[in-house]
Scaffold this motif. Structure first.
Motif, mmCIF file in Angstrom:
data_model
loop_
_atom_site.group_PDB
_atom_site.id
_atom_site.type_symbol
_atom_site.label_atom_id
_atom_site.label_comp_id
_atom_site.label_asym_id
_atom_site.label_seq_id
_atom_site.Cartn_x
_atom_site.Cartn_y
_atom_site.Cartn_z
ATOM 1 N N SER A 13 8.027 -2.486 10.586
ATOM 2 C CA SER A 13 6.865 -2.258 10.161
ATOM 3 C C SER A 13 5.852 -2.987 9.677
ATOM 4 N N LEU A 14 4.757 -2.920 9.548
ATOM 5 C CA LEU A 14 3.506 -3.711 9.208
ATOM 6 C C LEU A 14 3.888 -4.434 8.032
ATOM 7 N N ARG A 15 4.165 -3.551 6.822
ATOM 8 C CA ARG A 15 4.648 -4.121 5.772
ATOM 9 C C ARG A 15 5.855 -5.361 5.846
ATOM 10 N N GLU A 16 6.592 -5.212 6.598
ATOM 11 C CA GLU A 16 7.754 -6.261 6.787
ATOM 12 C C GLU A 16 7.146 -7.525 7.531
ATOM 13 N N VAL A 17 5.997 -7.084 8.530
ATOM 14 C CA VAL A 17 5.532 -8.304 9.091
ATOM 15 C C VAL A 17 4.699 -9.187 7.908
ATOM 16 N N TYR A 18 3.932 -8.380 7.101
ATOM 17 C CA TYR A 18 3.259 -8.988 6.056
ATOM 18 C C TYR A 18 4.157 -9.755 4.838
ATOM 19 N N ASP A 19 5.313 -9.029 4.511
ATOM 20 C CA ASP A 19 6.400 -9.743 3.770
ATOM 21 C C ASP A 19 6.919 -10.926 4.221
#
Length: 344
Positions: A174-180
């Motif tokens: 997910s994009l959120r996982e990339v961010y995290d």
């Protein structure tokens, strides 16, 4: 349970959509080769504003064409490192100098053996500053180095050599996982982690919806505060997503023309940026609104360096973009957190 929606500030909220309409129309006239001025809005004529679509700004255009999609041989992990490193400096001349010194785009081998550091040192010796004025970066010596760029080199080494971040980013779901993944490192604040996540997502290696996750930067938060008197039960991220979801309805309601980016609607990164630009615009259009910043520092001036538009091929819009060279603009840098754009 129904969430209480944000309450618009009458007369200011409308500036958000009017700016989007007028600024995009100016971009379209410019690309069409029409002569200046490309807008009759005196504020847009006078001051420098980012494009409505982040991907259309000059630095993002260079990022997409010459970092995300360059045709030199490299591994996927090399390219992810290149994207993170480029956005950290966000200065095209720095990247060109590094390429000229190495004779290629930097790889993880260059990061490991010190060649990348030496290329940065040479670029610094020739040009002075390595960084753009468009970001205010965390400047702590988190890695014990006395110079900012050496701390960033150690950050890249930590990410890509010690932690094998490239493989982790390639495995993200997910994009959120990339961010995290990015946000867990020193020197990587909320806004910078989000911006780099979007840059990585421009590439052919990571492919998630830009609407899946968003993070409001400081300028966007100022713009949201100006556009709304109360957010109700919404967070700033919820408010940005509301703008994405309601863009067509609101533009139609206000009678504002908007063609999108060759049919591509606004995404969360664009609506986030529009709040920042609305904050800037209101410094002139509604100076009575209290803000930490009271004037727009960067004025619009035209430069002659050509740029041919190119967007991520997965967007499927490049075949609609007029071919040939078009001109961007430059201006004295306005030190702010958001990347600066051009009246292009």
């Amino acid at each position: 349970m129904t969430l209480r929606p944000p309450v618009a500030r009458n007369g200011i909220y409308e500036h958000y959509w009017a700016f989007a309409s007028r600024r995009q129309a100016a971009f379209e006239r410019r690309v069409a080769g029409l002569p200046a001025p490309w807008t009759d809005d005196p504020i847009l004529q006078t001051f420098k504003f980012c494009n409505v679509y982040r991907a259309a700004d000059r630095v993002s255009q260079y990022m997409i064409r010459d970092v995300c999609y360059h045709d030199e041989p490299c591994t996927p992990e090399d390219r992810l490192f290149q994207i993170v490193a480029f956005r950290t400096f966000s200065k095209i001349d720095t990247w060109r100098d590094v390429h000229a010194t190495l004779g290629r785009y930097p790889t993880l081998d260059d990061l490991g053996d010190g060649s990348f550091t030496r290329a940065l040192d040479e670029a610094r010796r020739r040009n002075g500053g390595l960084y753009t004025g468009a970001f205010i970066l965390c400047a702590t010596d988190a890695y014990g180095q006395g110079l900012k760029h050496l701390n960033h080199v150690e950050l890249f080494r930590h990410m890509f050599l010690t932690d094998d971040l490239g493989a982790k980013l390639l495995a993200a779901t997910s994009l959120r996982e990339v961010y995290d993944q990015l946000h867990g490192y020193p020197l990587m604040g909320d806004f910078m982690s989000y911006q780099i996540s979007i840059d990585l997502n421009y590439s052919g290696l990571i492919n998630f919806s830009e609407n899946e996750f968003t993070q409001a930067g400081p300028g966007a938060l100022r713009g949201i505060k100006k556009c709304f008197t109360d957010l109700g039960d919404y967070t700033p991220a919820d408010t940005i997503r509301w703008m994405v979801d309601n863009q067509e309805k609101e533009l139609d309601r206000l009678g504002l023309p908007f063609n999108g980016l060759w049919g591509r609607p606004l995404h969360a990164i664009d609506c986030q940026g529009l709040f920042c630009e609305t904050d800037k615009y209101c410094r002139e259009a509604a100076p009575e609104l209290a803000s930490a910043r009271k004037r727009i520092k960067a004025r619009f001036t035209q430069t002659a360096e050509p740029m041919e538009l190119f967007f991520p091929p997965k967007w499927d819009i490049n075949q609609q973009v007029p071919t040939g060279q078009v001109l961007g603009t430059t201006a004295s840098p306005d030190r702010m957190f958001e990347p600066q754009g051009t009246l292009f």
